[in-house]
Design a protein around this motif. Structure first.
Motif, mmCIF file in Angstrom:
data_model
loop_
_atom_site.group_PDB
_atom_site.id
_atom_site.type_symbol
_atom_site.label_atom_id
_atom_site.label_comp_id
_atom_site.label_asym_id
_atom_site.label_seq_id
_atom_site.Cartn_x
_atom_site.Cartn_y
_atom_site.Cartn_z
ATOM 1 N N GLY A 401 0.832 -1.190 0.000
ATOM 2 C CA GLY A 401 0.000 0.000 0.000
ATOM 3 C C GLY A 401 0.865 1.236 0.000
ATOM 4 O O GLY A 401 2.097 1.175 0.087
ATOM 5 N N GLU A 404 3.154 1.209 3.091
ATOM 6 C CA GLU A 404 3.544 -0.069 3.698
ATOM 7 C C GLU A 404 4.849 -0.573 3.102
ATOM 8 O O GLU A 404 5.182 -0.308 1.950
ATOM 9 C CB GLU A 404 2.450 -1.117 3.475
ATOM 10 C CG GLU A 404 1.125 -0.760 4.112
ATOM 11 C CD GLU A 404 1.186 -0.750 5.617
ATOM 12 O OE1 GLU A 404 1.977 -1.506 6.172
ATOM 13 O OE2 GLU A 404 0.452 0.044 6.230
ATOM 14 N N ARG A 539 -12.479 -4.666 3.854
ATOM 15 C CA ARG A 539 -11.190 -4.227 4.376
ATOM 16 C C ARG A 539 -10.048 -4.827 3.557
ATOM 17 O O ARG A 539 -9.149 -5.454 4.104
ATOM 18 C CB ARG A 539 -11.041 -4.620 5.850
ATOM 19 C CG ARG A 539 -12.013 -3.918 6.776
ATOM 20 C CD ARG A 539 -11.680 -2.433 6.901
ATOM 21 N NE ARG A 539 -12.585 -1.772 7.823
ATOM 22 C CZ ARG A 539 -13.708 -1.166 7.465
ATOM 23 N NH1 ARG A 539 -14.082 -1.161 6.189
ATOM 24 N NH2 ARG A 539 -14.470 -0.576 8.371
ATOM 25 N N GLY A 541 -6.654 -5.570 1.898
ATOM 26 C CA GLY A 541 -5.311 -5.111 2.174
ATOM 27 C C GLY A 541 -5.106 -4.626 3.586
ATOM 28 O O GLY A 541 -3.998 -4.324 3.986
ATOM 29 N N GLY A 542 -6.158 -4.536 4.366
ATOM 30 C CA GLY A 542 -6.036 -4.073 5.739
ATOM 31 C C GLY A 542 -5.741 -5.225 6.661
ATOM 32 O O GLY A 542 -5.395 -6.316 6.232
ATOM 33 N N GLN A 549 -3.660 -10.063 7.603
ATOM 34 C CA GLN A 549 -4.088 -9.225 6.493
ATOM 35 C C GLN A 549 -5.333 -9.805 5.836
ATOM 36 O O GLN A 549 -5.385 -10.970 5.475
ATOM 37 C CB GLN A 549 -2.984 -9.101 5.444
ATOM 38 C CG GLN A 549 -1.896 -8.134 5.865
ATOM 39 C CD GLN A 549 -1.075 -7.680 4.687
ATOM 40 O OE1 GLN A 549 -1.159 -8.241 3.604
ATOM 41 N NE2 GLN A 549 -0.264 -6.669 4.902
ATOM 42 N N HIS A 652 -7.067 0.813 1.713
ATOM 43 C CA HIS A 652 -5.638 0.595 1.928
ATOM 44 C C HIS A 652 -4.811 1.418 0.938
ATOM 45 O O HIS A 652 -3.804 2.026 1.297
ATOM 46 C CB HIS A 652 -5.330 -0.892 1.778
ATOM 47 C CG HIS A 652 -3.912 -1.252 2.097
ATOM 48 N ND1 HIS A 652 -3.335 -0.993 3.309
ATOM 49 C CD2 HIS A 652 -2.957 -1.868 1.348
ATOM 50 C CE1 HIS A 652 -2.081 -1.436 3.312
ATOM 51 N NE2 HIS A 652 -1.827 -1.953 2.137
ATOM 52 N N ASP A 679 -5.571 -6.191 -2.853
ATOM 53 C CA ASP A 679 -4.349 -6.197 -2.065
ATOM 54 C C ASP A 679 -3.113 -6.134 -2.959
ATOM 55 O O ASP A 679 -1.993 -6.141 -2.466
ATOM 56 C CB ASP A 679 -4.299 -7.440 -1.172
ATOM 57 C CG ASP A 679 -4.404 -8.723 -1.968
ATOM 58 O OD1 ASP A 679 -5.190 -8.745 -2.940
ATOM 59 O OD2 ASP A 679 -3.713 -9.696 -1.627
#
Length: 746
Positions: A401, A404, A539, A541-542, A549, A652, A679
Motif C-alpha cells: 500500500g 507499507e 477491508r 489489504g487491511g 491481512q 488501503h 491487495d
C-alpha cells in the motif's frame, strides 16, 4: 416378532411392528449409539441411534405430548417414517421438495408438526385421521398461513403433513388421511407473504470494536500464553491427584504442622480458594505441598481455627511452573495460581475455537467436529524439504500500500484442514441423509494462526479424537453428551472469555484492548462466518483486527482447493463473501453518488465511467430485499460480473477501483478475473478513481509517515520520507485533474 413379507410383496410396504420392535432398524443404527435404541412400545423414542454429528443434540420424540386418540396411528406412521422410505416415483415427482430420508432433527420437527395438527383436529371435534379429508386439510393449511409464522416455517409444516399422508399409505394399517390439496394444486395459496429471510446472511456482523480485541486476545492465548497455561494445568492436576490420594502419615503431619505454624506465626496469607464466594483454605493444595493427607489438613484447620484466619488473610496458591508468556513485552503473571489453572485451560480451548471459526469461515458444527490429526504436515518432497503448501503468491508480486513495506508474509505457507460437514450431507445416489456426515471433498485452507490453534489442542487430545471432546474439556457434564462441546456451551464460554479478557485488560492497564459489547447482543458461535466475509469484502489489504491481512486471507480463499469448495451452492463462505462484496460495492457507489451531488470532485482514468456506476449502485441494494440466500448469491454474482460497472473501495490504497478486466494491472500472468485483487493494487492502473476525500487522506498519511520517520534509523527514515513525497504527489495530481458532477468533461 415382526411379520415377514412375502417375496412378491411391495418392498415399500412395512409390516406391523410389535411393542418390542426397535424404533430404529439395525442397518441405520450408529454403532456407538446402539444402546440408546428405543422400542416401539416406549412412550419416548430416542433418535440418538441416528446421530453421529458430535456437536448436535440427541433428539427424541415424546408421545406423551400427543392427543391420545391420535397417538397410536401417528406412532405407526412415525415408525414407518423412520424405518422405511418413500417410493422413488413419489420423490421424483416432487424434485427438491422431498427426500427419501431426512436428518434426525428434521424428523423430530416433522413428527412434532403431526402432533400439533392432531391438537388442532381434536379442538374441531375430529378424532381420527380418516376424518381429515381434503376440506379439513384446506382449512388447516389456511390456519397455518394465518397463524403468524414465517413463510419458510409454514412451508415446512405443510411438507410435514404431505409426508404424513405419503407414509400413511406405506403402513401395515393405513389411517386414511386424505392427500393435502397443496400437494396437488400448489403451495402458494397456503403461504404467507414473502418477507426478508433469515439464515446466515441475515446475521449481524460483529462490530469491529468487539471482533478486533476478541481476536487479538484469542491469538495471544494460542501463540503467547499456551505453554504457560498447559504447564500450569498439568501441574495443578498433579497436585490435585497427590492431595487427594496421599495417606495420613506421621511425616506428613509433622510437615503440615511446620508449614502452617510458620505461616500463622509470620502472619503470612494462607493458600485459599473460594467456595460460594467466600475464601476457604485450599486443602488439596496444602496437602500436596506438604505431603499430608486432605484429612490431616482438615483436622489441622479445625484445631488451629484456620477458617477465620483465611477469611481475614486469604492468599494465593502459586504453582511452581515457569511463566514465559509476555503481553506487550511484560510477563503476564508472576505465577499462575492453582485455583485458576482449570479456568485458564477452558479459556485456551475457547480461544482455539474463536481463531479456527473466524479465520477459516467454517460453520460451528464443522469446527466442533474436527479431530486431532485433521491438519497434518505435508510429506517431505524429493528434495527433503517440508513440502508445505505455499500460497500462489510470490513476495515480489505483492505491491504494498502507499505507506507499507513489502509484505513479509505474502509467501506464508499454509496447510489443509480435513473434516466432515453435516449440514445437508446426503448420499449422492439415494438422496438419503447421512447421519455420520460426509468428509469434505475439498479441505479448508489454514493460515498460520489456525494451524497453531489446532496444534495447541493436539498437545493433549489423543490422535483421532475430537479436538473439542466434551469428555476432555467438560468431564463433569460429559455424561450428558456423546461427542464435542455443544454450541450453547461454546457460546457461554465465549462470554466467559470476554469477561476474563476485560478484567485482565483492566488489571494490566490495557484499556484499549477491552472487548466492547456488541450492539446486537451476544457474540454466539454463528456470527464469525459473516463477520469474516464482511471484513474480506470491506477491508482489502487491511488487517484482521491488527493481526492478519484481509487481503492475504482473500488470497487464501482464492486458492484452487477452496475455490472448488466455494463453487458449491450454499456450501462455503464464498457465497457470503460474494454477497458482502456486492453490497460493499453498492455502498461505495451510493456514497460516491451522494458526495458528487454535494459538490465533491473526482479524478483518475476511470472517473467519467464512475459517474454512471455511482448512479446505478443503489439499484442493486434494493433488489436483494426478500430474496433467500441462493437468489441473493446469484444476484450478487451477476452484479459483480458486470465488467467495467462495479465500483470497489480500496481504503488501503486510498482510491476507488472501477474494475474493467482489460485495463486491470493487478492481474498476473495474463489472468483475467471478474474482481480486482485489491491487495495488489498497482499505481497508474486505468481503473483508478480518487475523490477530494482521498486527497485529504493521502496528505494526512504523508504527514504521519514524516512524523514516524523521525524515530527510526536513517535508511528507513529516508524510505518513509520518499513514500510521503509520493503520496503528496498523488494528492497534487488529483487537485490538477479533478472535476465535479457539473463540470463533467465530454
Amino acid at each position: 416378532m415382526t411379520a415377514i413379507l412375502a417375496p412378491e410383496a411391495d418392498p415399500y410396504l412395512l409390516p406391523l411392528p410389535e411393542p418390542h420392535t426397535p424404533v430404529i432398524p439395525a442397518h441405520l443404527v450408529i454403532a456407538r449409539q446402539a444402546h440408546r435404541n428405543s422400542r416401539f412400545g416406549d412412550m419416548v423414542w430416542s433418535l440418538a441411534p441416528l446421530i453421529d454429528n458430535p456437536s448436535t443434540y440427541l433428539f427424541k420424540i415424546d408421545w406423551e405430548s400427543c392427543v391420545e386418540c391420535f397417538r397410536e396411528p401417528l406412532r405407526l406412521i412415525a415408525w414407518t417414517f423412520l424405518n422405511g422410505e418413500l417410493r422413488n416415483s413419489f420423490v421424483r415427482e416432487r424434485a427438491a421438495r422431498m427426500r427419501t430420508r431426512i436428518a434426525p432433527d428434521s424428523a423430530q420437527r416433522t413428527v412434532r408438526a403431526w402432533t400439533l395438527m392432531a391438537h388442532w383436529l381434536a379442538k374441531r371435534g375430529i378424532d381420527t385421521l380418516a376424518g381429515c379429508d381434503r376440506t379439513v386439510l384446506h382449512e388447516y393449511g389456511l390456519h397455518l398461513r394465518d397463524a403468524g409464522s414465517g413463510r419458510a416455517d409454514v412451508r415446512k409444516q405443510l411438507l410435514a403433513v404431505t409426508r404424513l399422508w405419503a407414509f400413511d399409505q406405506l403402513t401395515a394399517r393405513p389411517a386414511g388421511i386424505a392427500r393435502p390439496p397443496w400437494d396437488e394444486d400448489g403451495v402458494d395459496e397456503y403461504l404467507p407473504a414473502a418477507t426478508p429471510t433469515g439464515g446466515e446472511n441475515a446475521r449481524e456482523v460483529l462490530a469491529e470494536e468487539t471482533m478486533g480485541p476478541l481476536l487479538i486476545w484469542a491469538i495471544r492465548f494460542v501463540e503467547d500464553l499456551e505453554d504457560d497455561i498447559l504447564a500450569a494445568h498439568a501441574e495443578a492436576r498433579r497436585l490435585h491427584r497427590a492431595g487427594h490420594t496421599q495417606r495420613s502419615t506421621p511425616v506428613g503431619r509433622l510437615a503440615l504442622h511446620a508449614y502452617l505454624t510458620q505461616r500463622v506465626s509470620a502472619g503470612d496469607p494462607l493458600p485459599a480458594t473460594f467456595q460460594s464466594g467466600k475464601p476457604a483454605l485450599s486443602r488439596a493444595y496444602v496437602a500436596a505441598m506438604t505431603g499430608a493427607s486432605v484429612r490431616q489438613v482438615a483436622h489441622a484447620s479445625t484445631k488451629l481455627n484456620l477458617a477465620a484466619l483465611v477469611a481475614d488473610n486469604a492468599g494465593p496458591c502459586p504453582l511452581d511452573t515457569p511463566v514465559t508468556g509476555r503481553i506487550n513485552g511484560r510477563p503476564w503473571r508472576q505465577a499462575i495460581d492453582y485455583t485458576e489453572a482449570d479456568t485458564l485451560l477452558k479459556h485456551l480451548v475457547t480461544a482455539v475455537f474463536i481463531v479456527c471459526s473466524y479465520l477459516t469461515g467454517a460453520r460451528p458444527q464443522e469446527i466442533l467436529g474436527l479431530r486431532a490429526g485433521c491438519c497434518p504436515e505435508p510429506e517431505p518432497g524429493s528434495d527433503g524439504q517440508s513440502g508445505r503448501h505455499v500460497l500462489r503468491v510470490r513476495p515480489e508480486d505483492v505491491t504494498p500500500g502507499p505507506d507499507e513495506e513489502d509484505d513479509e508474509d505474502a509467501g506464508e505457507p499454509h496447510l489443509l484442514i480435513r473434516g466432515h460437514h453435516y449440514k445437508s450431507a446426503t448420499d449422492p445416489d439415494t438422496g438419503h441423509y447421512l447421519p455420520d456426515g460426509a468428509e469434505r471433498a475439498v479441505p479448508w485452507v489454514a493460515i498460520t494462526p489456525v494451524v497453531n490453534a489446532i496444534r495447541v489442542l493436539e498437545r493433549f487430545v489423543p490422535d483421532g479424537e475430537l479436538l473439542f471432546d466434551a469428555a476432555i474439556h467438560d468431564p463433569a457434564h460429559a455424561r450428558h453428551r456423546t461427542g464435542s462441546l455443544g454450541h450453547y456451551a461454546i457460546a457461554v464460554r465465549i462470554e466467559d472469555f470476554v469477561t476474563w479478557v476485560n478484567n485482565e485488560a483492566e488489571t494490566l492497564g490495557l484499556r484499549g484492548e477491552t472487548v466492547v459489547p456488541d450492539p446486537h447482543g451476544r457474540i454466539g458461535t454463528a456470527r464469525f462466518r459473516r463477520t469474516l466475509a464482511w471484513h474480506i469484502a470491506r477491508r482489502p489489504g487491511g488487517l484482521v483486527a491488527l493481526a492478519i491481512q484481509y487481503g492475504h486471507m482473500r488470497t487464501v480463499l482464492n486458492t484452487d482447493e477452496s475455490g472448488r469448495y466455494g463453487s458449491r451452492s450454499r456450501s462455503g463462505i464464498h457465497g457470503m463473501v460474494d454477497i458482502e462484496t456486492a453490497l460493499a460495492t453498492a455502498d461505495t457507489a451510493a456514497d460516491l453518488h451522494e458526495r458528487m451531488r454535494n459538490g465533491e470532485s473526482i479524478s483518475g482514468p476511470a472517473a467519467r465511467r464512475a459517474i454512471l456506476a455511482a448512479a446505478n449502485g443503489p439499484v442493486f441494494q434494493g433488489g436483494l430485499v426478500g430474496l433467500d440466500f441462493a437468489r441473493k448469491h446469484a444476484a450478487a454474482r451477476r452484479h459483480l460480473a458486470q465488467d467495467g460497472s462495479v465500483l470497489y473501495d480500496n481504503p488501503h490504497a486510498l482510491l476507488l477501483c472501477l474494475y474493467k478486466r482489460d485495463r486491470a494491472l493487478c492481474a498476473k500472468d495474463g489472468q483475467r478475473s471478474d474482481a480486482p485483487s485489491l491487495d495488489q493494487c498497482v499505481p497508474g492502473c486505468g481503473n483508478t478513481v480518487r475523490t477530494d476525500q482521498h486527497a485529504t487522506w493521502l496528505r494526512q498519511r504523508a504527514d504521519d509517515l514524516d512524523r514516524r520517520a523521525a524515530h527510526v534509523p536513517g535508511p528507513l527514515a529516508e524510505r518513509r520520507h520518499a513514500t510521503a513525497s509520493r503520496l503528496r504527489a498523488l494528492a497534487d495530481e488529483h487537485d490538477r485533474t479533478r472535476f465535479t458532477l457539473q463540470e463533467t468533461p465530454a
